[in-house]
Design a protein around this motif. Structure first.
Motif, PDB file in Angstrom:
ATOM      1  N   ARG A   1       1.058  -0.698   0.330  1.00 33.81           N
ATOM      2  CA  ARG A   1       0.232   0.733   0.246  1.00 33.81           C
ATOM      3  C   ARG A   1       1.579   1.680   0.552  1.00 33.81           C
ATOM      4  O   ARG A   1       2.037   0.891   0.389  1.00 33.81           O
ATOM      5  CB  ARG A   1      -0.967  -0.277   1.025  1.00 33.81           C
ATOM      6  CG  ARG A   1      -0.322   0.237   2.566  1.00 33.81           C
ATOM      7  CD  ARG A   1      -1.679   0.282   3.748  1.00 33.81           C
ATOM      8  NE  ARG A   1      -2.197  -1.283   3.688  1.00 33.81           N
ATOM      9  CZ  ARG A   1      -2.018  -2.279   4.128  1.00 33.81           C
ATOM     10  NH1 ARG A   1      -0.847  -2.597   4.619  1.00 33.81           N
ATOM     11  NH2 ARG A   1      -3.014  -3.757   3.894  1.00 33.81           N
ATOM     12  N   LEU A   2       0.323   2.156  -0.073  1.00 36.72           N
ATOM     13  CA  LEU A   2       1.288   3.581  -0.136  1.00 36.72           C
ATOM     14  C   LEU A   2       1.378   4.000   1.025  1.00 36.72           C
ATOM     15  O   LEU A   2       0.789   3.364   2.627  1.00 36.72           O
ATOM     16  CB  LEU A   2       0.401   4.700  -0.900  1.00 36.72           C
ATOM     17  CG  LEU A   2       0.141   4.631  -2.829  1.00 36.72           C
ATOM     18  CD1 LEU A   2      -0.650   6.141  -3.191  1.00 36.72           C
ATOM     19  CD2 LEU A   2       1.720   4.566  -2.999  1.00 36.72           C
TER      20      LEU A   2
ATOM     21  N   PRO B   1       1.584   5.940   4.229  1.00 37.18           N
ATOM     22  CA  PRO B   1       1.112   7.239   5.022  1.00 37.18           C
ATOM     23  C   PRO B   1       0.866   8.289   4.599  1.00 37.18           C
ATOM     24  O   PRO B   1       2.453   8.805   4.307  1.00 37.18           O
ATOM     25  CB  PRO B   1       0.620   6.748   6.063  1.00 37.18           C
ATOM     26  CG  PRO B   1       1.015   5.092   6.791  1.00 37.18           C
ATOM     27  CD  PRO B   1       1.867   4.953   5.599  1.00 37.18           C
TER      28      PRO B   1
ATOM     29  N   TRP C   1       0.803   9.394   1.138  1.00 37.37           N
ATOM     30  CA  TRP C   1       0.564  10.093  -0.186  1.00 37.37           C
ATOM     31  C   TRP C   1       0.014   9.344  -0.731  1.00 37.37           C
ATOM     32  O   TRP C   1      -1.104   8.554   0.197  1.00 37.37           O
ATOM     33  CB  TRP C   1       2.364   8.275  -0.337  1.00 37.37           C
ATOM     34  CG  TRP C   1       3.346   8.823   0.355  1.00 37.37           C
ATOM     35  CD1 TRP C   1       3.372   9.086   1.518  1.00 37.37           C
ATOM     36  CD2 TRP C   1       4.292   8.651  -0.064  1.00 37.37           C
ATOM     37  NE1 TRP C   1       5.372   8.965   2.098  1.00 37.37           N
ATOM     38  CE2 TRP C   1       5.906   9.022   0.678  1.00 37.37           C
ATOM     39  CE3 TRP C   1       5.394   9.443  -1.605  1.00 37.37           C
ATOM     40  CZ2 TRP C   1       7.259  10.079   0.288  1.00 37.37           C
ATOM     41  CZ3 TRP C   1       6.485   8.963  -1.809  1.00 37.37           C
ATOM     42  CH2 TRP C   1       7.325   9.357  -0.706  1.00 37.37           C
ATOM     43  N   ARG C   2      -0.404  10.083  -1.538  1.00 39.86           N
ATOM     44  CA  ARG C   2      -1.622   9.863  -2.516  1.00 39.86           C
ATOM     45  C   ARG C   2      -1.229  10.148  -4.091  1.00 39.86           C
ATOM     46  O   ARG C   2      -0.636  10.622  -4.318  1.00 39.86           O
ATOM     47  CB  ARG C   2      -2.398  11.453  -1.826  1.00 39.86           C
ATOM     48  CG  ARG C   2      -3.804  11.564  -2.838  1.00 39.86           C
ATOM     49  CD  ARG C   2      -4.694  12.253  -2.060  1.00 39.86           C
ATOM     50  NE  ARG C   2      -4.608  13.097  -2.236  1.00 39.86           N
ATOM     51  CZ  ARG C   2      -3.887  14.411  -3.231  1.00 39.86           C
ATOM     52  NH1 ARG C   2      -5.179  13.683  -4.150  1.00 39.86           N
ATOM     53  NH2 ARG C   2      -3.684  15.034  -3.005  1.00 39.86           N
ATOM     54  N   LEU C   3      -1.737   8.519  -5.136  1.00 37.11           N
ATOM     55  CA  LEU C   3      -1.422   8.939  -5.780  1.00 37.11           C
ATOM     56  C   LEU C   3      -2.742   9.887  -6.897  1.00 37.11           C
ATOM     57  O   LEU C   3      -3.852   9.708  -6.386  1.00 37.11           O
ATOM     58  CB  LEU C   3      -2.095   7.267  -6.836  1.00 37.11           C
ATOM     59  CG  LEU C   3      -1.984   7.170  -8.324  1.00 37.11           C
ATOM     60  CD1 LEU C   3      -0.682   7.798  -8.601  1.00 37.11           C
ATOM     61  CD2 LEU C   3      -1.985   5.943  -8.761  1.00 37.11           C
ATOM     62  N   GLN C   4      -2.831  10.347  -7.766  1.00 40.18           N
ATOM     63  CA  GLN C   4      -3.463  11.334  -8.104  1.00 40.18           C
ATOM     64  C   GLN C   4      -3.371  11.667  -9.896  1.00 40.18           C
ATOM     65  O   GLN C   4      -1.927  11.870 -10.044  1.00 40.18           O
ATOM     66  CB  GLN C   4      -3.121  12.515  -8.036  1.00 40.18           C
ATOM     67  CG  GLN C   4      -4.180  13.704  -8.377  1.00 40.18           C
ATOM     68  CD  GLN C   4      -4.356  14.888  -7.318  1.00 40.18           C
ATOM     69  OE1 GLN C   4      -4.787  14.851  -5.835  1.00 40.18           O
ATOM     70  NE2 GLN C   4      -3.885  16.521  -7.971  1.00 40.18           N
TER      71      GLN C   4
ATOM     72  N   HIS D   1       0.163  10.322 -14.052  1.00 39.41           N
ATOM     73  CA  HIS D   1      -0.415   9.966 -12.461  1.00 39.41           C
ATOM     74  C   HIS D   1       0.732  10.542 -12.062  1.00 39.41           C
ATOM     75  O   HIS D   1       1.783  10.870 -12.151  1.00 39.41           O
ATOM     76  CB  HIS D   1      -0.596   8.827 -11.870  1.00 39.41           C
ATOM     77  CG  HIS D   1      -1.590   8.460 -12.170  1.00 39.41           C
ATOM     78  ND1 HIS D   1      -2.215   7.281 -12.894  1.00 39.41           N
ATOM     79  CD2 HIS D   1      -2.918   8.019 -11.437  1.00 39.41           C
ATOM     80  CE1 HIS D   1      -3.490   6.628 -13.549  1.00 39.41           C
ATOM     81  NE2 HIS D   1      -3.443   7.441 -12.610  1.00 39.41           N
TER      82      HIS D   1
ATOM     83  N   LEU E   1       2.533  11.052  -7.910  1.00 40.87           N
ATOM     84  CA  LEU E   1       2.463  10.560  -6.545  1.00 40.87           C
ATOM     85  C   LEU E   1       2.484  11.183  -5.971  1.00 40.87           C
ATOM     86  O   LEU E   1       3.486  12.060  -5.524  1.00 40.87           O
ATOM     87  CB  LEU E   1       3.553   9.777  -6.116  1.00 40.87           C
ATOM     88  CG  LEU E   1       3.428   8.702  -5.200  1.00 40.87           C
ATOM     89  CD1 LEU E   1       2.148   8.141  -4.485  1.00 40.87           C
ATOM     90  CD2 LEU E   1       4.699   7.762  -5.290  1.00 40.87           C
TER      91      LEU E   1
ATOM     92  N   TYR F   1       3.156  13.638  -1.689  1.00 41.75           N
ATOM     93  CA  TYR F   1       3.752  13.503  -0.400  1.00 41.75           C
ATOM     94  C   TYR F   1       4.145  14.864   0.126  1.00 41.75           C
ATOM     95  O   TYR F   1       4.420  15.283  -0.626  1.00 41.75           O
ATOM     96  CB  TYR F   1       5.106  12.530  -0.635  1.00 41.75           C
ATOM     97  CG  TYR F   1       6.302  12.713  -1.327  1.00 41.75           C
ATOM     98  CD1 TYR F   1       7.339  13.819  -0.413  1.00 41.75           C
ATOM     99  CD2 TYR F   1       6.454  13.041  -2.174  1.00 41.75           C
ATOM    100  CE1 TYR F   1       7.704  13.552  -1.086  1.00 41.75           C
ATOM    101  CE2 TYR F   1       7.382  13.272  -3.358  1.00 41.75           C
ATOM    102  CZ  TYR F   1       8.495  13.890  -2.401  1.00 41.75           C
ATOM    103  OH  TYR F   1       9.561  14.239  -3.196  1.00 41.75           O
TER     104      TYR F   1
ATOM    105  N   ASP G   1      -4.272  -1.331  -3.554  1.00 39.64           N
ATOM    106  CA  ASP G   1      -5.132  -1.113  -2.414  1.00 39.64           C
ATOM    107  C   ASP G   1      -5.704  -1.268  -1.111  1.00 39.64           C
ATOM    108  O   ASP G   1      -6.790  -1.302  -0.572  1.00 39.64           O
ATOM    109  CB  ASP G   1      -6.672  -1.589  -2.880  1.00 39.64           C
ATOM    110  CG  ASP G   1      -6.960  -2.810  -3.492  1.00 39.64           C
ATOM    111  OD1 ASP G   1      -6.218  -3.348  -3.267  1.00 39.64           O
ATOM    112  OD2 ASP G   1      -7.596  -2.697  -4.419  1.00 39.64           O
TER     113      ASP G   1
ATOM    114  N   TRP H   1       8.235   4.519  -1.014  1.00 39.52           N
ATOM    115  CA  TRP H   1       6.885   4.858  -1.348  1.00 39.52           C
ATOM    116  C   TRP H   1       5.591   4.983  -0.992  1.00 39.52           C
ATOM    117  O   TRP H   1       4.593   4.711  -1.172  1.00 39.52           O
ATOM    118  CB  TRP H   1       6.687   4.868  -2.643  1.00 39.52           C
ATOM    119  CG  TRP H   1       8.109   6.343  -4.001  1.00 39.52           C
ATOM    120  CD1 TRP H   1       8.495   6.807  -3.256  1.00 39.52           C
ATOM    121  CD2 TRP H   1       8.034   6.371  -5.507  1.00 39.52           C
ATOM    122  NE1 TRP H   1       9.158   7.440  -4.281  1.00 39.52           N
ATOM    123  CE2 TRP H   1       8.895   7.270  -5.755  1.00 39.52           C
ATOM    124  CE3 TRP H   1       7.343   5.939  -6.149  1.00 39.52           C
ATOM    125  CZ2 TRP H   1       9.251   7.217  -6.442  1.00 39.52           C
ATOM    126  CZ3 TRP H   1       7.751   5.957  -7.347  1.00 39.52           C
ATOM    127  CH2 TRP H   1       8.957   6.812  -7.600  1.00 39.52           C
TER     128      TRP H   1
END
Length: 99
Positions: A16-17, A19, A21-24, A32, A34, A36, A55, A95
């Motif tokens: 998982r990513l 904490p 961090w977000r994929l957008q 895409h 990443l 942070y 996920d 990551w």
């Protein structure tokens, strides 16, 4: 699953990513990214596709199977190798993580 240089990774490892961090999807860049706390990493198409499957539920074998279904014209062994290499690298870079 091919043998890797990380003894803690196997087909049932769930990544998982990290904490915070977000994929957008960045429309302006058509890729895409990443995100942070300290910045952003621009991802190529393969990296974005792989990270989009993480996920916290799907294991490595599930990631490979999902991508093989999404890209049926790609050689299955190539997808598997790309996934394994990317996950190892992304883990080393901090990551992603696994339990």
């Amino acid at each position: 699953m091919t043998i890797t240089d990380d003894a803690s990774m196997n087909g049932s490892t769930v990544y998982r990513l990290r904490p915070g961090w977000r994929l957008q999807w960045e429309e302006a860049q058509q890729r895409h990214v990443l995100l942070y706390p300290e910045g952003m990493v621009q991802l190529n198409d393969s990296a974005g596709a792989i990270l989009a499957t993480l996920d916290g539920q799907r294991d490595v074998d599930g990631v490979v199977a999902t991508l093989q279904a999404q890209f049926p014209d790609a050689p299955p062994t190539a997808i598997e190798q790309d996934v394994l290499e990317f996950l190892l690298d992304a883990d080393r870079q901090g990551w992603i993580h696994h339990d």
